[in-house]
Write a protein that holds these residues in place. Structure first.
Motif, PDB file in Angstrom:
ATOM      1  N   ALA A  20       0.836  -1.197   0.000  1.00 26.03           N
ATOM      2  CA  ALA A  20       0.000   0.000   0.000  1.00 26.03           C
ATOM      3  C   ALA A  20       0.873   1.251   0.000  1.00 26.03           C
ATOM      4  O   ALA A  20       1.800   1.359   0.795  1.00 26.03           O
ATOM      5  N   THR A  21       0.561   2.191  -0.890  1.00 21.02           N
ATOM      6  CA  THR A  21       1.218   3.500  -0.873  1.00 21.02           C
ATOM      7  C   THR A  21       0.271   4.555  -0.306  1.00 21.02           C
ATOM      8  O   THR A  21       0.602   5.729  -0.246  1.00 21.02           O
ATOM      9  N   ARG A  22      -0.923   4.113   0.105  1.00 18.77           N
ATOM     10  CA  ARG A  22      -1.877   4.951   0.826  1.00 18.77           C
ATOM     11  C   ARG A  22      -2.639   4.031   1.763  1.00 18.77           C
ATOM     12  O   ARG A  22      -2.618   2.813   1.609  1.00 18.77           O
ATOM     13  N   ALA A  23      -3.306   4.581   2.736  1.00 19.64           N
ATOM     14  CA  ALA A  23      -4.076   3.777   3.684  1.00 19.64           C
ATOM     15  C   ALA A  23      -5.376   3.295   3.031  1.00 19.64           C
ATOM     16  O   ALA A  23      -5.965   3.995   2.198  1.00 19.64           O
ATOM     17  N   PHE A  24      -5.793   2.090   3.399  1.00 21.27           N
ATOM     18  CA  PHE A  24      -7.075   1.525   2.975  1.00 21.27           C
ATOM     19  C   PHE A  24      -7.900   1.235   4.218  1.00 21.27           C
ATOM     20  O   PHE A  24      -7.379   0.728   5.210  1.00 21.27           O
ATOM     21  N   LYS A  25      -9.186   1.548   4.165  1.00 22.73           N
ATOM     22  CA  LYS A  25     -10.099   1.277   5.272  1.00 22.73           C
ATOM     23  C   LYS A  25     -10.653  -0.133   5.152  1.00 22.73           C
ATOM     24  O   LYS A  25     -10.749  -0.686   4.043  1.00 22.73           O
ATOM     25  N   LYS A  26     -11.051  -0.716   6.275  1.00 22.14           N
ATOM     26  CA  LYS A  26     -11.715  -2.011   6.265  1.00 22.14           C
ATOM     27  C   LYS A  26     -12.932  -1.917   5.333  1.00 22.14           C
ATOM     28  O   LYS A  26     -13.717  -0.981   5.409  1.00 22.14           O
ATOM     29  N   GLY A  27     -13.064  -2.895   4.445  1.00 22.30           N
ATOM     30  CA  GLY A  27     -14.182  -2.934   3.512  1.00 22.30           C
ATOM     31  C   GLY A  27     -13.957  -2.169   2.221  1.00 22.30           C
ATOM     32  O   GLY A  27     -14.767  -2.252   1.299  1.00 22.30           O
ATOM     33  N   GLU A  28     -12.845  -1.453   2.126  1.00 23.44           N
ATOM     34  CA  GLU A  28     -12.569  -0.660   0.926  1.00 23.44           C
ATOM     35  C   GLU A  28     -12.019  -1.550  -0.195  1.00 23.44           C
ATOM     36  O   GLU A  28     -11.181  -2.416   0.039  1.00 23.44           O
ATOM     37  N   THR A  81      -9.298  -9.737   1.066  1.00 22.78           N
ATOM     38  CA  THR A  81     -10.007 -10.912   0.578  1.00 22.78           C
ATOM     39  C   THR A  81     -10.272 -10.765  -0.914  1.00 22.78           C
ATOM     40  O   THR A  81     -10.152  -9.662  -1.457  1.00 22.78           O
ATOM     41  N   THR A  82     -10.614 -11.866  -1.549  1.00 21.34           N
ATOM     42  CA  THR A  82     -10.920 -11.845  -2.979  1.00 21.34           C
ATOM     43  C   THR A  82     -12.367 -12.249  -3.200  1.00 21.34           C
ATOM     44  O   THR A  82     -12.911 -13.075  -2.473  1.00 21.34           O
ATOM     45  N   THR A  83     -12.955 -11.648  -4.211  1.00 23.45           N
ATOM     46  CA  THR A  83     -14.287 -12.021  -4.652  1.00 23.45           C
ATOM     47  C   THR A  83     -14.238 -12.180  -6.161  1.00 23.45           C
ATOM     48  O   THR A  83     -13.710 -11.308  -6.858  1.00 23.45           O
ATOM     49  N   GLU A  84     -14.759 -13.291  -6.635  1.00 23.57           N
ATOM     50  CA  GLU A  84     -14.802 -13.533  -8.075  1.00 23.57           C
ATOM     51  C   GLU A  84     -16.130 -13.024  -8.609  1.00 23.57           C
ATOM     52  O   GLU A  84     -17.190 -13.400  -8.124  1.00 23.57           O
ATOM     53  N   ALA A  93     -10.087  -4.836   1.298  1.00 23.56           N
ATOM     54  CA  ALA A  93      -9.439  -4.838   2.621  1.00 23.56           C
ATOM     55  C   ALA A  93     -10.366  -5.460   3.667  1.00 23.56           C
ATOM     56  O   ALA A  93     -11.542  -5.128   3.732  1.00 23.56           O
ATOM     57  N   THR A  94      -9.833  -6.361   4.482  1.00 20.62           N
ATOM     58  CA  THR A  94     -10.613  -6.968   5.566  1.00 20.62           C
ATOM     59  C   THR A  94     -10.348  -6.278   6.902  1.00 20.62           C
ATOM     60  O   THR A  94     -10.998  -6.582   7.898  1.00 20.62           O
TER      61      THR A  94
END
Length: 120
Positions: A20-28, A81-84, A93-94
């Motif tokens: 990550a080069t920036r922050a990610f929120k849970k669920g993003e 996580t991954t979703t197909e 992001a989890t």
């Protein structure tokens, strides 16, 4: 290059990874990866030159994730996580991911039915 991501060597010794080069929120949503999917009888063609980066996509098919999709490293306790979704693999992001964190997925959570390496 997907926004907020970079590829560099993983300190775990797992080769290259996605960071990550920036922050990610849970669920993003982190990335949407278009998929190249080969039918069962053409999987070797897709794997040629991309060995180690392709994986099972169900029904005997073989897939290669574009973008950074095939570069995420595995961890049983991942931060994403991954979703197909048909012809895409969506990385989400989890939990909170900070700048500089490596982003991990659990390969067992994808269409893949086994891995060819020692998992962390």
């Amino acid at each position: 290059m997907p926004a907020g991501l970079e590829v560099k060597n993983s300190p775990t010794g797992a080769g290259r990874g996605v960071f990550a080069t920036r922050a990610f929120k849970k669920g993003e949503e982190i990335e949407r990866c278009p998929m190249l999917v080969a039918d069962e009888d053409r999987g070797d063609d897709l794997e040629s030159g991309a060995e180690g980066y392709v994986f099972g996509w169900g029904d005997g098919r073989t897939a290669l994730a574009l973008g950074y999709g095939s570069l995420y490293n595995h961890r049983y306790d991942p931060n994403a996580t991954t979703t197909e979704t048909g012809d895409e693999l969506v990385i989400t992001a989890t939990r909170k991911i900070a700048v500089g964190d490596e982003i991990y997925i659990n390969y067992m959570g994808t269409a893949q039915t086994g891995v060819w390496f020692d998992v962390l």
